[in-house]
Scaffold this active site. Structure first.
Site, short mmCIF file in Angstrom:
data_model
loop_
_atom_site.label_atom_id
_atom_site.label_comp_id
_atom_site.label_asym_id
_atom_site.label_seq_id
_atom_site.Cartn_x
_atom_site.Cartn_y
_atom_site.Cartn_z
N ASP A 64 0.87 -1.29 0.21
CA ASP A 64 -0.13 0.01 -0.01
C ASP A 64 0.90 1.29 -0.04
O ASP A 64 2.05 1.25 0.24
CB ASP A 64 -0.90 -0.11 1.14
CG ASP A 64 -1.78 1.24 1.54
OD1 ASP A 64 -2.27 1.57 0.48
OD2 ASP A 64 -1.62 1.44 2.47
N ASP A 112 -0.16 5.11 0.97
CA ASP A 112 -0.38 5.95 2.01
C ASP A 112 -0.25 5.20 3.69
O ASP A 112 -1.11 4.35 3.72
CB ASP A 112 -1.58 6.86 1.73
CG ASP A 112 -1.50 7.76 0.69
OD1 ASP A 112 -0.53 7.98 0.10
OD2 ASP A 112 -2.59 7.90 0.26
#
Length: 178
Positions: free
Chosen positions: A7, A9
């Protein structure tokens, strides 16, 4: 070949409940860039799967998102590594797409780029339950980092069975590359 899916953020860069809207707001978490370089140098294809509903909400443009990803890729390159592929979901939560995590669309798209890789050998690293759920739905191994929303996610519980927990992406490298 080895593959890991991250991922963005909260795992690679600092997250914000107000969204990361500019290149200047995109700031790497200490050690994350070097961790990506270490994975790359250990023979992993490092891919990113990131929900970016800020596009659908009009908070930033696709050009700005591309500039953020260029910044991230350039920093990794300067550290001696490579990001092999970036997949993003531009939709909002109510758009009914199949790519937005917790659905596995982005993960499955990445896996189709590397047909020689078996999903059960791939770690999906995230800081939220939706990241882990998307990985598990695609048949991958979930790994939660405590950065970003990770501590909050850990407190809520209900993690997928077999979830590995690490302090940050740097410490996750030791698990992934073991």
């Amino acid at each position: 070949m080895k593959l890991v899916i991250l991922d963005r953020d909260g795992v690679i860069n600092y997250d914000s409940d107000n969204y990361i809207k500019t290149v200047e707001e995109w700031l790497p978490i200490p050690g994350s860039i070097e961790a990506i370089a270490a994975l790359s140098n250990a023979g992993f294809k490092v891919c990113i799967a990131t929900n970016q509903s800020g596009l659908a909400r009009g908070y930033f443009s696709s050009e700005t998102l591309t500039a953020m990803h260029v910044k991230m890729s350039d920093l990794v390159s300067q550290a001696g590594g490579t990001i092999s592929y970036i997949e993003h979901c531009p939709h909002g939560p109510d758009n009914g797409c199949n790519c937005r995590k917790p659905l596995p669309g982005m993960i499955n798209t990445i896996l189709t780029k590397y047909p020689e890789v078996r999903a059960e050998n791939v770690y999906v690293v995230g800081d939220s339950l939706r990241d882990l759920e998307a990985g598990v739905a695609a048949g991958c191994k979930p790994l939660l980092v405590k950065t970003g929303k990770g501590e909050r996610t850990l407190t809520k519980g209900n993690l997928p069975e077999g979830t590995i927990i690490c302090n940050d992406l740097s410490s996750a490298v030791n698990v992934i590359a073991a």
